[in-house]
Scaffold this motif. Structure first.
Motif, PDB file in Angstrom:
ATOM      1  N   ARG A  53       8.962   5.201  10.072  1.00  0.00           N
ATOM      2  CA  ARG A  53       8.297   5.014   8.789  1.00  0.00           C
ATOM      3  C   ARG A  53       7.748   3.605   8.588  1.00  0.00           C
ATOM      4  O   ARG A  53       7.095   3.336   7.586  1.00  0.00           O
ATOM      5  CB  ARG A  53       9.264   5.372   7.661  1.00  0.00           C
ATOM      6  N   GLN A  54       7.970   2.729   9.537  1.00  0.00           N
ATOM      7  CA  GLN A  54       7.559   1.333   9.372  1.00  0.00           C
ATOM      8  C   GLN A  54       6.049   1.184   9.203  1.00  0.00           C
ATOM      9  O   GLN A  54       5.589   0.458   8.328  1.00  0.00           O
ATOM     10  CB  GLN A  54       8.039   0.486  10.541  1.00  0.00           C
ATOM     11  N   LYS A  55       5.261   1.854  10.008  1.00  0.00           N
ATOM     12  CA  LYS A  55       3.802   1.714   9.920  1.00  0.00           C
ATOM     13  C   LYS A  55       3.258   2.278   8.618  1.00  0.00           C
ATOM     14  O   LYS A  55       2.224   1.834   8.135  1.00  0.00           O
ATOM     15  CB  LYS A  55       3.142   2.395  11.109  1.00  0.00           C
ATOM     16  N   ARG A  56       3.958   3.234   8.039  1.00  0.00           N
ATOM     17  CA  ARG A  56       3.492   3.857   6.800  1.00  0.00           C
ATOM     18  C   ARG A  56       3.704   2.953   5.590  1.00  0.00           C
ATOM     19  O   ARG A  56       3.207   3.243   4.509  1.00  0.00           O
ATOM     20  CB  ARG A  56       4.197   5.197   6.598  1.00  0.00           C
ATOM     21  N   PHE A  57       4.398   1.832   5.764  1.00  0.00           N
ATOM     22  CA  PHE A  57       4.601   0.900   4.667  1.00  0.00           C
ATOM     23  C   PHE A  57       3.345   0.102   4.354  1.00  0.00           C
ATOM     24  O   PHE A  57       3.240  -0.503   3.294  1.00  0.00           O
ATOM     25  CB  PHE A  57       5.755  -0.062   4.981  1.00  0.00           C
ATOM     26  N   ALA A  58       2.401   0.069   5.256  1.00  0.00           N
ATOM     27  CA  ALA A  58       1.194  -0.722   5.039  1.00  0.00           C
ATOM     28  C   ALA A  58      -0.003   0.156   4.682  1.00  0.00           C
ATOM     29  O   ALA A  58      -1.109  -0.332   4.592  1.00  0.00           O
ATOM     30  CB  ALA A  58       0.877  -1.531   6.302  1.00  0.00           C
ATOM     31  N   GLY A  59       0.213   1.434   4.480  1.00  0.00           N
ATOM     32  CA  GLY A  59      -0.900   2.323   4.233  1.00  0.00           C
ATOM     33  C   GLY A  59      -0.793   3.064   2.912  1.00  0.00           C
ATOM     34  O   GLY A  59       0.070   2.777   2.079  1.00  0.00           O
ATOM     35  N   PRO A  60      -1.650   4.048   2.752  1.00  0.00           N
ATOM     36  CA  PRO A  60      -1.689   4.793   1.495  1.00  0.00           C
ATOM     37  C   PRO A  60      -0.477   5.709   1.287  1.00  0.00           C
ATOM     38  O   PRO A  60      -0.289   6.228   0.194  1.00  0.00           O
ATOM     39  CB  PRO A  60      -2.970   5.624   1.620  1.00  0.00           C
ATOM     40  N   GLU A  61       0.355   5.881   2.306  1.00  0.00           N
ATOM     41  CA  GLU A  61       1.511   6.766   2.204  1.00  0.00           C
ATOM     42  C   GLU A  61       2.771   6.037   1.737  1.00  0.00           C
ATOM     43  O   GLU A  61       3.864   6.575   1.842  1.00  0.00           O
ATOM     44  CB  GLU A  61       1.784   7.415   3.554  1.00  0.00           C
ATOM     45  N   ILE A  62       2.629   4.836   1.202  1.00  0.00           N
ATOM     46  CA  ILE A  62       3.808   4.040   0.883  1.00  0.00           C
ATOM     47  C   ILE A  62       4.698   4.702  -0.171  1.00  0.00           C
ATOM     48  O   ILE A  62       5.918   4.701  -0.043  1.00  0.00           O
ATOM     49  CB  ILE A  62       3.441   2.597   0.469  1.00  0.00           C
ATOM     50  N   GLY A  94      17.614  -5.224  14.046  1.00  0.00           N
ATOM     51  CA  GLY A  94      16.400  -6.034  14.001  1.00  0.00           C
ATOM     52  C   GLY A  94      15.148  -5.201  13.799  1.00  0.00           C
ATOM     53  O   GLY A  94      14.198  -5.637  13.143  1.00  0.00           O
ATOM     54  N   GLU A  95      15.155  -3.999  14.329  1.00  0.00           N
ATOM     55  CA  GLU A  95      14.004  -3.117  14.170  1.00  0.00           C
ATOM     56  C   GLU A  95      13.980  -2.451  12.794  1.00  0.00           C
ATOM     57  O   GLU A  95      12.937  -1.983  12.350  1.00  0.00           O
ATOM     58  CB  GLU A  95      14.001  -2.061  15.277  1.00  0.00           C
ATOM     59  N   MET A  96      15.108  -2.421  12.114  1.00  0.00           N
ATOM     60  CA  MET A  96      15.207  -1.795  10.791  1.00  0.00           C
ATOM     61  C   MET A  96      14.980  -2.782   9.644  1.00  0.00           C
ATOM     62  O   MET A  96      14.652  -2.379   8.532  1.00  0.00           O
ATOM     63  CB  MET A  96      16.597  -1.172  10.608  1.00  0.00           C
ATOM     64  N   VAL A  97      15.168  -4.072   9.895  1.00  0.00           N
ATOM     65  CA  VAL A  97      15.290  -5.051   8.821  1.00  0.00           C
ATOM     66  C   VAL A  97      14.073  -5.100   7.900  1.00  0.00           C
ATOM     67  O   VAL A  97      14.218  -5.177   6.675  1.00  0.00           O
ATOM     68  CB  VAL A  97      15.647  -6.458   9.367  1.00  0.00           C
ATOM     69  N   ASP A  98      12.865  -5.014   8.425  1.00  0.00           N
ATOM     70  CA  ASP A  98      11.682  -5.138   7.571  1.00  0.00           C
ATOM     71  C   ASP A  98      11.573  -3.986   6.574  1.00  0.00           C
ATOM     72  O   ASP A  98      11.280  -4.198   5.398  1.00  0.00           O
ATOM     73  CB  ASP A  98      10.421  -5.219   8.424  1.00  0.00           C
ATOM     74  N   VAL A  99      11.807  -2.761   7.045  1.00  0.00           N
ATOM     75  CA  VAL A  99      11.711  -1.605   6.160  1.00  0.00           C
ATOM     76  C   VAL A  99      12.841  -1.622   5.138  1.00  0.00           C
ATOM     77  O   VAL A  99      12.618  -1.340   3.948  1.00  0.00           O
ATOM     78  CB  VAL A  99      11.698  -0.282   6.963  1.00  0.00           C
ATOM     79  N   VAL A 100      14.045  -1.968   5.562  1.00  0.00           N
ATOM     80  CA  VAL A 100      15.168  -2.038   4.626  1.00  0.00           C
ATOM     81  C   VAL A 100      14.880  -3.098   3.552  1.00  0.00           C
ATOM     82  O   VAL A 100      15.093  -2.861   2.359  1.00  0.00           O
ATOM     83  CB  VAL A 100      16.497  -2.314   5.366  1.00  0.00           C
ATOM     84  N   TYR A 101      14.348  -4.237   3.961  1.00  0.00           N
ATOM     85  CA  TYR A 101      13.999  -5.291   2.999  1.00  0.00           C
ATOM     86  C   TYR A 101      12.951  -4.788   2.004  1.00  0.00           C
ATOM     87  O   TYR A 101      13.126  -4.921   0.786  1.00  0.00           O
ATOM     88  CB  TYR A 101      13.484  -6.543   3.725  1.00  0.00           C
TER      89      TYR A 101
END
Length: 190
Positions: free
Chosen positions: A38-47, A84-91
């Motif tokens: 789901r990380q890439k979807r945080f920067a798009g219209p599906e947020i 480390g791979e989860m931290v950005d989405v969790v934040y």
């Protein structure tokens, strides 16, 4: 998973330590993959949809995070990398959904596992810097500027030292992004 179902499963597995450990590891890996997908979807219209999906299983995600941190403390090889791979989405999830205290707890636990004397400290430093940056930003949103500045300054110190060395190979982008994020945090805190 419903908390009662989780408790029943844990109680049944508790008498079989190897199976319990494997089940916890599989659970943690599954939700680490769930977050990564789901990380890439945080920067798009599906947020909005992505945030709602994460909301429905955030208790499992937090449980997986905690399990990964415990596995890291016990010496598991890839658990810190998964954190480390989860931290950005969790934040981002915790920030946008007002779960800042949960973020402080999760990031603090992960950083605590790093401070317990690791044999491969250099490999852990990029993740430590990212965790500190996210923790600092979270403290800033909570209004705790002193804690925010300490965490962000330490993250910048680690990231600058890593970028000054020539041993980063494929992690230099991760560290450069962390440094950029931390510098943005510094501007926000002024």
């Amino acid at each position: 998973m419903h908390p009662l179902m989780r408790q029943i499963a844990f109680e049944r597995l508790a008498s079989r330590a190897a199976l319990l450990s494997q089940t916890q590891h599989d659970h943690a890996r599954y939700f680490a993959g769930y977050i990564q997908a789901r990380q890439k979807r945080f920067a798009g219209p599906e947020i909005a949809q992505t945030l709602n999906e994460i909301e429905t299983c955030f208790a499992d995600i937090a449980s997986a995070w905690t399990c990964l941190v415990q596995m890291e403390t016990a010496g598991a090889s890839d658990s810190l990398q998964l954190v480390g791979e989860m931290v950005d989405v969790v934040y981002e999830f915790c920030r946008t959904r007002g779960r800042l205290h949960t973020a402080v707890d999760l990031f603090g636990a992960a950083l605590g596992s790093l401070s317990e004397g690791k044999p491969n400290a250099f490999a852990d430093e990029p993740i430590q810097a990212r965790l500190l940056g996210c923790l600092g930003a979270t403290y800033a949103f909570l209004g705790n500027q002193e804690q925010a500045r300490k965490a962000v300054d330490r993250a910048i110190e680690i990231a600058e030292a890593l970028l000054a060395e020539d041993a980063l190979s494929e992690q230099w982008v991760y560290v450069a992004e962390t440094l950029g994020f931390c510098l943005w945090c510094h501007l926000y805190m002024v």
